[in-house]
Scaffold this motif. Structure first.
Motif, PDB file in Angstrom:
ATOM      1  N   UNK A 103       0.835  -1.195   0.000  1.00 13.37           N
ATOM      2  CA  UNK A 103       0.000   0.000   0.000  1.00 13.37           C
ATOM      3  C   UNK A 103       0.874   1.250   0.000  1.00 13.37           C
ATOM      4  N   UNK A 104       0.631   2.131  -0.944  1.00  7.04           N
ATOM      5  CA  UNK A 104       1.315   3.422  -1.000  1.00  7.04           C
ATOM      6  C   UNK A 104       0.412   4.491  -0.378  1.00  7.04           C
ATOM      7  N   UNK A 105       0.975   5.639  -0.080  1.00 11.63           N
ATOM      8  CA  UNK A 105       0.158   6.723   0.458  1.00 11.63           C
ATOM      9  C   UNK A 105      -0.910   7.157  -0.532  1.00 11.63           C
ATOM     10  N   UNK A 114     -11.331   7.631   7.812  1.00 13.12           N
ATOM     11  CA  UNK A 114     -12.163   8.376   8.750  1.00 13.12           C
ATOM     12  C   UNK A 114     -13.648   8.057   8.603  1.00 13.12           C
ATOM     13  N   UNK A 115     -13.992   7.182   7.644  1.00  7.03           N
ATOM     14  CA  UNK A 115     -15.379   6.715   7.504  1.00  7.03           C
ATOM     15  C   UNK A 115     -15.677   5.549   8.449  1.00  7.03           C
ATOM     16  N   UNK A 133      -0.959   8.497   6.882  1.00  5.50           N
ATOM     17  CA  UNK A 133      -2.238   8.658   6.171  1.00  5.50           C
ATOM     18  C   UNK A 133      -3.195   9.574   6.929  1.00  5.50           C
ATOM     19  N   UNK A 134      -4.024  10.277   6.203  1.00  5.28           N
ATOM     20  CA  UNK A 134      -4.997  11.178   6.813  1.00  5.28           C
ATOM     21  C   UNK A 134      -6.150  11.378   5.849  1.00  5.28           C
ATOM     22  N   UNK A 154       2.223  15.050   8.047  1.00  2.94           N
ATOM     23  CA  UNK A 154       1.535  16.295   7.672  1.00  2.94           C
ATOM     24  C   UNK A 154       1.067  17.070   8.894  1.00  2.94           C
ATOM     25  N   UNK A 155       1.257  18.387   8.889  1.00  2.00           N
ATOM     26  CA  UNK A 155       0.786  19.231   9.991  1.00  2.00           C
ATOM     27  C   UNK A 155      -0.713  19.037  10.181  1.00  2.00           C
TER      28      UNK A 155
END
Length: 345
Positions: A103-105, A114-115, A133-134, A154-155
């Motif tokens: 799996x890549x980003x 987030x679901x 991941x986000x 990531x910020x």
């Protein structure tokens, strides 16, 4: 009326399902749905009806996951994409294991993770991720992303994740500019963070005050800033093995933290034993360049008062092998650390 063999088997199976529903606390209708919609590539055991096992199947994609699944095992496959379509019905997931895939980003489709509003454990170790991941679900408690290619956090990726207590990022490509107060912001209840085997040259900044376990083995850290731990009042387990710490990079009393129990500084460049905190129970200093141990230098209390008013230092285990120390250990060390049960030299 005679009972046919087929009817008897049907009755037996139905009774078994009902019994399993009662013991597993899952409604019969949900169990039936799980059984009927279990992917052909996977295994959905009757005795663990909320789990779906799709591991070690050579899968290149995630199959359609049944709607009442809590535990999903997809490790050891060839999956490249975390598909929103495959997981659209699996809104009750608590535990997902996607480790050891490809799996890549870019392959983590937006809105997929987030679901899952109930997800608590997410394992994506040994993949090809380039960044954390986000967005991630606010319910997450454990996030394990070890041995990927992550060079970026990531910020804001952890904003709202106030339930996250364990974060594992060991074995990635993180440098100092990736681990900052801004990139870690939001980890308000973090207990353990693993940043071992990255490319850090400095102690990470921005760790939350709840941090209890910090693992930094196998980096390039050569100094610890004075007062680094003053904002980490719960630090109990600290691992800095296999770095480049010399005694000049370890300020006097920097480890004087009342909460610390286990300190590991093996395979560094230390020439002296640092001052040992009174509450420390286990100290690993093997494979450094230490030539002597003097109790007057390392004892955190006056040696003559080491057993007065409960002031006895708590050290029980001391490892010193792989140095240039000639036995025996000076008597003043034993006098100071009266609770010592094992010294390896």
């Amino acid at each position: 009326m005679a009972i046919t063999k087929d009817y008897f088997l049907w009755l037996l199976c139905t009774m078994s399902l009902v019994c399993m529903v009662m013991t597993q606390d899952i409604p019969y209708e949900e169990l039936l749905t799980q059984t009927q919609t279990c992917p052909g590539e996977c295994h959905c055991p009757y005795n663990f009806p909320r789990a779906v096992y799709c591991d070690n199947k050579g899968l290149k994609r995630i199959p359609q996951i049944p709607p009442f699944t809590w535990y999903l095992y997809l490790q050891n496959n060839q999956i490249q994409v975390v598909s929103a379509d495959a997981l659209r019905n699996a809104t009750q997931l608590r535990w997902v294991n996607l480790s050891r895939n490809k799996i890549t980003s870019e392959g983590v489709e937006k809105g997929t993770l987030d679901a899952m509003p109930l997800l608590e454990h997410l394992y994506m170790d040994d993949n090809l991720l380039s960044w954390v991941p986000f967005p991630l679900p606010a319910s997450l408690e454990h996030l394990s992303l070890s041995r990927n290619r992550i060079s970026k956090i990531p910020d804001g990726v952890f904003f709202g994740l106030d339930k996250l207590t364990l974060l594992d990022l060991q074995g990635n490509k993180l440098m100092d500019d990736a681990v900052t107060a801004m990139s870690l912001k939001g980890l308000d209840n973090l207990v353990q963070i693993n940043l071992a085997k990255n490319q850090l040259s400095n102690m990470p900044l921005g760790l939350p005050p709840t941090t209890t376990q910090l693992f930094l083995d196998g980096n390039n850290i050569d100094k610890i800033p004075t007062g680094y731990f003053k904002d980490l009042p719960k630090m109990a387990f600290l691992r800095l093995n296999k770095n480049k710490l010399g005694s000049d990079g370890v300020p006097n009393n920097v480890f004087n933290i009342s909460s610390i129990l286990n300190l590991q500084l093996s395979h560094n460049l230390l020439t002296e034993v640092p001052v040992i905190p009174p509450g420390l129970e286990q100290l690993y200093l093997d494979h450094n360049k230490i030539k002597s141990v003097r109790g007057s230098n390392v004892c955190p209390v006056d040696i003559n008062e080491a057993d007065v008013n409960d002031s006895t230092p708590r050290l029980r285990y001391l490892q010193l092998d792989g140095n240039d120390i000639e036995p025996p250990i000076p008597r003043e060390v034993i006098t100071c650390f009266r609770l010592l049960r094992s010294i390896v030299i």
